[in-house]
Enzyme design. Structure first.
Site, PDB file in Angstrom:
ATOM      1  N   HIS A   1      40.871  22.762  54.080  1.00 12.83           N
ATOM      2  CA  HIS A   1      42.025  21.953  53.677  1.00 12.83           C
ATOM      3  C   HIS A   1      43.081  22.782  52.929  1.00 12.83           C
ATOM      4  O   HIS A   1      44.239  22.866  53.326  1.00 12.83           O
ATOM      5  CB  HIS A   1      41.587  20.840  52.717  1.00 12.83           C
TER       6      HIS A   1
HETATM    7  C1  BDR Z   1      40.445  17.932  49.185  1.00 11.02           C
HETATM    8  O1  BDR Z   1      39.417  17.487  48.307  1.00 11.02           O
HETATM    9  C2  BDR Z   1      38.663  18.569  47.847  1.00 11.02           C
HETATM   10  O2  BDR Z   1      37.298  18.291  47.983  1.00 11.02           O
HETATM   11  C3  BDR Z   1      39.091  19.784  48.635  1.00 11.02           C
HETATM   12  O3  BDR Z   1      39.077  20.921  47.803  1.00 11.02           O
HETATM   13  C4  BDR Z   1      40.486  19.436  49.078  1.00 11.02           C
HETATM   14  O4  BDR Z   1      41.445  19.809  48.118  1.00 11.02           O
HETATM   15  C5  BDR Z   1      40.158  17.407  50.569  1.00 11.02           C
HETATM   16  O5  BDR Z   1      40.102  16.012  50.575  1.00 11.02           O
END
Ligand code: BDR
Ligand code: CA
Length: 313
Positions: free
Chosen positions: A243
């Site tokens: 992400h």
């Molecule tokens: C986001 O939530 C976190 O767990 C990850 O680092 C990312 O920023 C994804 O939903």
């Protein structure tokens, strides 16, 4: 062109770690003014520790790391150890960091930096809940108009939610903070799950990291291995979504992404849809656009960029 000045606001998290490494490996594109830790995936004591671990791994002990807010504006902290493990950076065996944590509060660092640097020259890169950014905007409204852009990971529309049926984790954890940021008037670029779920690791790519033969390659491969197990079992996907590096990759090469300028509002009241990014993708409300909301990714270009830059460290 001079490198773009950024502040990374983060809750590492293996995918945050990849984002930080990508930024630190790209000095011709990005000048990292500082890294602000926020509570999110794991509590603040761990996110500030993890931020320092990543800087040390990159050989960049001089990078300034600040601790920020330990809880959302109005709610109890929700964490995600079920994704990232107990430490937030589970996977490889890691030594405790020895580089110092900076003495001030991350929120004051954000305020002071925006007041010191020329107007419109500092970009904020939030990779976790938006608590630090919103707190800085509440404490010092004069800085809002000084921000060049906010490029953030958060939200979802076509992919709906990953922590509730309708909400993405970063927005869900602190929806009031997200509302402040989305209503701030600062130009926003949003990397929702719609695009980050296209940044999926593959076995071949992870083995490529490992075969770099460097410490960064080995640790990064172990992080990717650990991180993908959650999404592979939940979604049946081929790998795990990176992400947060989407934010940094956009700053280096925006052409990897396509999206739409649309209106995005944050749901802060409904129990059922709390933290939803209500994205007017089809332009049906007439509400003014406040964000460039991404939807598509050149995944090959993204992973090529990541590989090329990580190999430098
Ligand atoms: C986001 O939530 C976190 O767990 C990850 O680092 C990312 O920023 C994804 O939903
Ligand atoms: Ca994150």
């Amino acid at each position: 062109m001079a490198p773009r000045k950024i502040i990374i606001d983060t809750d590492p998290g293996q995918d945050d770690a990849f984002a930080i490494l990508l930024a630190l490996a790209s000095p011709e594109d990005l000048e990292v003014l500082g890294i602000c830790a926020v509570a999110g995936n794991v509590p603040l004591a761990l996110t500030q520790r993890n931020s320092r671990i990543v800087c040390e791994l990159a050989g960049r002990r001089e990078v300034r790391v600040f601790a920020g807010c330990e809880a959302p504006l109005k709610r109890k902290l929700v964490t995600a150890e079920y994704v990232h493990g107990k430490t937030g950076l589970d996977g490889p065996v890691l030594a405790e960091p020895t580089m110092p944590l900076q003495p001030g509060h991350a929120v004051d660092f954000i305020i002071d930096t925006l007041r010191r640097e020329p107007v419109g020259t500092v970009t904020l890169c939030p990779l976790g809940p938006l608590t630090n950014i919103a707190t800085a905007f509440l404490k010092a409204p004069d800085i809002v108009g000084r921000v060049q852009e906010i490029v953030l990971m958060g939200g979802a529309y076509f992919e709906v939610g990953n922590v509730t049926p309708t909400a993405e984790f970063n927005i869900y954890v602190d929806p009031e903070a997200a509302e402040i940021v989305f209503k701030s008037g600062v130009p926003l670029v949003v990397m929702p799950l719609d695009v980050t779920h296209k940044a999926l690791t593959s076995r071949r790519w992870i083995e490529g990291l490992r075969s770099m033969g460097t410490e960064v390659g080995r640790v990064a491969a172990d992080w990717a291995d650990f991180f993908e197990r959650f999404d592979v079992s939940k979604y049946g996907s081929d790998g795990g979504p990176l992400h947060d590096p989407c934010v940094i990759a956009y700053l280096i090469n925006p052409d990897l992404f396509t999206g739409r300028r649309i209106n995005v509002e944050i749901e802060t009241r409904s129990e059922l849809t709390l933290g939803m990014t209500v994205a007017d993708w089809w332009g049906v409300t007439g509400r003014p656009a406040n964000a460039l909301f991404m939807g598509a990714l050149d995944a090959r270009g993204f992973f090529d960029l990541l590989t090329e830059r990580l190999a430098r460290l």
